[in-house]
Scaffold this motif. Structure first.
Motif, PDB file in Angstrom:
ATOM      1  N   ASP A  84       6.431   4.908   6.723  1.00 52.35           N
ATOM      2  CA  ASP A  84       6.918   3.875   5.812  1.00 52.35           C
ATOM      3  C   ASP A  84       5.889   2.800   5.471  1.00 52.35           C
ATOM      4  O   ASP A  84       5.810   2.366   4.339  1.00 52.35           O
ATOM      5  N   ASP A  85       5.119   2.339   6.423  1.00 51.88           N
ATOM      6  CA  ASP A  85       4.176   1.257   6.159  1.00 51.88           C
ATOM      7  C   ASP A  85       2.741   1.754   6.022  1.00 51.88           C
ATOM      8  O   ASP A  85       1.795   1.029   6.326  1.00 51.88           O
ATOM      9  N   THR A 142       4.622  -7.400   1.786  1.00 53.93           N
ATOM     10  CA  THR A 142       5.394  -6.447   0.986  1.00 53.93           C
ATOM     11  C   THR A 142       4.509  -5.634   0.058  1.00 53.93           C
ATOM     12  O   THR A 142       3.762  -6.196  -0.755  1.00 53.93           O
ATOM     13  N   ASP A 144       5.510  -2.722  -2.526  1.00 59.32           N
ATOM     14  CA  ASP A 144       6.657  -2.017  -3.108  1.00 59.32           C
ATOM     15  C   ASP A 144       6.128  -1.068  -4.184  1.00 59.32           C
ATOM     16  O   ASP A 144       6.008  -1.437  -5.355  1.00 59.32           O
ATOM     17  N   ALA A 147       8.504  -0.392  -7.192  1.00 58.02           N
ATOM     18  CA  ALA A 147       8.535  -1.461  -8.195  1.00 58.02           C
ATOM     19  C   ALA A 147       7.147  -1.722  -8.777  1.00 58.02           C
ATOM     20  O   ALA A 147       7.006  -2.471  -9.745  1.00 58.02           O
TER      21      ALA A 147
END
Length: 163
Positions: A84-85, A142, A144, A147
Motif C-alpha cells: 500500500d505505501d 499522502t 493518492d 486522484a
C-alpha cells in the motif's frame, strides 16, 4: 541500463535498478525507452556493479558496445504488485504536490534515490526553479495515485517563500 560490452562474444554489462537486482531477467523481454527494440535477457554471472548478460540479437562485442547507455524497461503488467505505501517512481513524475491547505507547491520532476531518504525534485509553480523535498511519511503524508495528487507538509523554510 546497458553499461557496455563484457568480453568479446556479445555479452553486455547490465546494471539493474530492481529492488532485487537479479529480478531484471524475470521481467523480459525488456524494451528500449522508445519501444523500438526488445530483448530477452539471460544473466550469465555477477560482475562489478551489475551482471554480465546475453541479449537476443546481440552476438558481437561491437553490437554490445553500440548499446552502451541504453535504458531498458519492463512492460508495466510484468512488474510485481506493490504494498500500500510503496510506489513506482515513474508513477510520481508529473503529479502535483499540494500543501495541507490545498495550495500547489510544485509538480514532481524527478525522484532521487538518497541513502537517508528519497527526495522529490519539485518544479515550483510559475518558475523554472526546482526544490528538493524529502520523501518521508512525516513530510509527505499522502500519495493518492487514484486522484493524481500528493499532499506534503514541509517544515517552515524548507521550500522557497511562495508569498
Amino acid at each position: 541500463m546497458i553499461a557496455g560490452s563484457f568480453g568479446v562474444r556479445g555479452e553486455v554489462r547490465l546494471k539493474s535498478y530492481c529492488a532485487e537486482p537479479s529480478a531484471i531477467a524475470d521481467y523480459g523481454p525488456l524494451e528500449t525507452e522508445d519501444g523500438r527494440r526488445r530483448f530477452d535477457v539471460t544473466l550469465t554471472r555477477p560482475v562489478k556493479d551489475g551482471y554480465a548478460a546475453r541479449m537476443t540479437g546481440i552476438a558481437t562485442k561491437e553490437e554490445a558496445d553500440a548499446l552502451r547507455g541504453t535504458r531498458l524497461f519492463a512492460p508495466r503488467d510484468r512488474l510485481p504488485a506493490l504494498e500500500d505505501d510503496e510506489y513506482y517512481f515513474s508513477d510520481l513524475i508529473g503529479l502535483p504536490v499540494f500543501d495541507s491547505g490545498g495550495v500547489e507547491i510544485g509538480k514532481v520532476k524527478a525522484v532521487l534515490e538518497n541513502p537517508g531518504a528519497d527526495l522529490l525534485e519539485l518544479r515550483l509553480p510559475g518558475t523554472s526553479e526546482t526544490a528538493l523535498l524529502p520523501f518521508t511519511r512525516a513530510i509527505v503524508p499522502t500519495v493518492d495515485l487514484a486522484a493524481g495528487r500528493i499532499v506534503a507538509d514541509p517544515p517552515e523554510g524548507l521550500l522557497p517563500d511562495r508569498g
